[in-house]
Design an enzyme around this catalytic site. Structure first.
Site, PDB file in Angstrom:
ATOM      1  N   GLU A  45       0.873  -1.169   0.000  1.00 42.18           N
ATOM      2  CA  GLU A  45       0.000   0.000   0.000  1.00 42.18           C
ATOM      3  C   GLU A  45       0.907   1.215   0.000  1.00 42.18           C
ATOM      4  OE1 GLU A  45      -1.373   3.130   0.788  1.00 42.18           O
ATOM      5  OE2 GLU A  45      -2.272   2.570   2.708  1.00 42.18           O
TER       6      GLU A  45
ATOM      7  N   CYS B  27      -3.390   8.939   3.302  1.00 42.94           N
ATOM      8  CA  CYS B  27      -3.150   8.397   1.964  1.00 42.94           C
ATOM      9  C   CYS B  27      -4.420   8.348   1.128  1.00 42.94           C
ATOM     10  CB  CYS B  27      -2.510   7.015   2.053  1.00 42.94           C
ATOM     11  SG  CYS B  27      -3.491   5.806   2.962  1.00 42.94           S
TER      12      CYS B  27
END
Length: 501
Positions: A245, A279
């Site tokens: 990720e 994010c």
């Protein structure tokens, strides 16, 4: 502030408060020998943990959940101290973590338990089934921006799937990792003998040792794409699979029929909460020209009210957790303004030398500016006008990232969402997908691959095992050297009759 200020080669390092610079605690820099020993111990514990079965694991993880609920404020205080975020934001992070832990433990048996599948006509004499077996030891390399929620997206699901975990937290938030290990040990007495969650601390070298340690079944990494590439290279030495990720440059699209008050609120929260260090937050906004003026005014009014916390006052957002990130924000603001962008809120004066950044909103920024193409990870939101939704979608998909996105539209939300190249979309809300435990979380392209959360997240930490069991022998053997030409003629005839028409 960063613990990386300690001299290279030190045997320990400090966790520092981003608000005050005060030392919170010291932690060891673990070397390869320590990491390998932790993985070996976790491997031995994995056999016991797997042997408990889904019910035994659920009971113990439920006990952990209750400890986290009872000690929610204590754990949240460590999160707030190490990241600098407001206390209630840290509490929200722990609340979401508890909900995900509950979902993973409650649904593991249904998602991963053995199930029968059809053997098909040609193999009708077989009973077919598939189950998902644990990998053994999962290595988790966690981030500093949401150090408990994001990390537990891997840890909780890996444990529920029957694995043990060796966790290397960010050097900025090691205390949060130790809180997780402490509360688990309090909830599960057997942890003293069987380490289910081991914490190894240090810098990049410690993480690299975890990637290379014999016995690691998978690495789950959250961080930048650049660091992710190094993690993958280290894992490749032993063909260790990875879950990556790697951040994003998440867009928000505002359609002409959108609820502008709600869209503006989402843009400001998604872009500014946690000092913009999210994010899946909002970094780029594409608003249809016909409503752009009203939308920008609402964003300006909301963002201008926000205040950065100081040592004495928490404020609406805290300081930057990683001081070096301040320079990234400064560079992006500078580039956006020099390229012709219009400051709606703040500007270069918003980037302060004390490691804080006040909210910045810049409109009409060229699409080739680094403020549009690179992840900022700070409280900077770029708002660009577009003639229509089609152009908004084109620009939203134009970067190499593909993590999350947000759409505000009264009538076309689902249609717009389906055209976006990303892993998750919130419609008429912001970051909603992250709070729903049953939804998988992950990206495409530069944002990485693999999924945490949901059924996909549980399966991510397992290996599928297929079993075919013969129920009765066929009158004529097909998979045998006793097979005859007549047998093959009969088989082919059956295939032609079934599939050739």
């Amino acid at each position: 502030m960063t613990a990386a200020t300690d001299a290279a080669g030190s045997t320990d390092f400090a966790s520092l408060s981003p608000r005050t610079g005060a030392e919170l605690a010291r932690y060891p820099v673990h070397d390869g020998e320590h990491v390998r020993a932790a993985v070996r111990a976790a491997g031995e514990a994995a056999a016991w943990w797997d042997g408990l079965g889904f019910a035994g694991r659920r009971t113990r993880l439920a006990a952990w959940k209750k400890v986290l609920v009872r000690q929610l404020d204590r754990v949240a205080r460590v999160v707030a101290d190490e990241t600098g975020k407001p206390f209630d934001d840290a509490r929200l992070e722990v609340v979401l973590t508890i909900d995900h832990l509950d979902w993973a433990s409650a649904n593991a048996a249904k998602v991963l338990g053995r199930r029968s599948v059809s053997p098909g006509l040609l193999m009708a004499n077989q009973a077919a089934s598939v189950a998902y077996r644990p990998l053994g030891v999962v290595g988790v390399i966690g981030p500093w921006n949401y150090p408990i929620f994001t990390s537990m997206g891997s840890i909780a699901y890996a444990l529920a799937a029957g694995n043990t975990v060796v966790f290397k937290p960010s050097e900025l938030t090691p205390g949060v990792a130790h809180e997780l290990a402490r509360t688990l040990a309090e909830a599960v007495p057997e942890v003293g003998r069987y380490p289910l969650l081991s914490v190894v601390t240090g810098f990049g070298a410690t993480g690299a040792e975890l990637c290379r340690a014999p016995g690691v079944g998978k690495i789950a990494f959250t961080g930048s794409a650049a660091t992710g590439r190094r993690v993958m290279a280290a894992c490749a030495e032993n063909l260790v699979p990875v879950l990556m990720e790697c951040g994003g440059k998440d867009p928000l699209i505002v359609d002409s029929d959108a609820d502008l008050d709600a869209a503006a609120d989402a843009a400001v929260w998604g872009g500014m909460s946690n000092a913009g260090q999210t994010c899946v937050g909002v970094e780029r906004v594409y608003v249809v020209e016909t409503v752009a003026g009203r939308f920008l005014e609402k964003v300006r009014a909301a963002a201008a009210k926000l205040r950065v916390g100081t040592a004495a006052h928490e404020g609406d957002l805290g300081p930057m957790t990683m001081p070096s990130q301040t320079e990234v924000v400064r560079r992006h603001v500078t580039d956006a303004l020099s390229a012709g962008g219009r400051a709606i809120v703040g500007g270069l004066d918003s980037v302060h030398d004390d490691g804080t950044v006040s909210p910045v909103v810049i409109a009409d920024v060229p699409e080739d500016s680094v403020a549009v193409t690179e992840e900022t990870f700070g409280p900077l939101v770029v708002v660009n006008r577009v003639p229509d939704v089609e152009e908004a979608v084109r620009r939203a998909n134009a970067t190499g990232y593909g993590l999350g996105a947000t759409v505000f539209s009264a009538k076309r939300g689902e249609e717009i969402a389906a055209r976006l190249r990303c892993g998750m979309v919130s419609i008429n809300g912001v970051i909603s997908f992250a709070g729903i435990p049953s939804l998988p979380f992950g990206g495409v392209g530069e944002s990485g691959f693999g999924r945490i959360h949901g059924a996909d997240g549980l399966r991510e930490f397992t290996r599928a095992q297929s079993v075919a069991r013969q129920r009765f022998a066929l009158p004529v053997a097909v998979t045998s050297f006793r097979r005859t030409a007549r047998t093959m003629q009969a088989l082919i005839g059956m295939v032609r009759a079934r599939h050739g028409r």
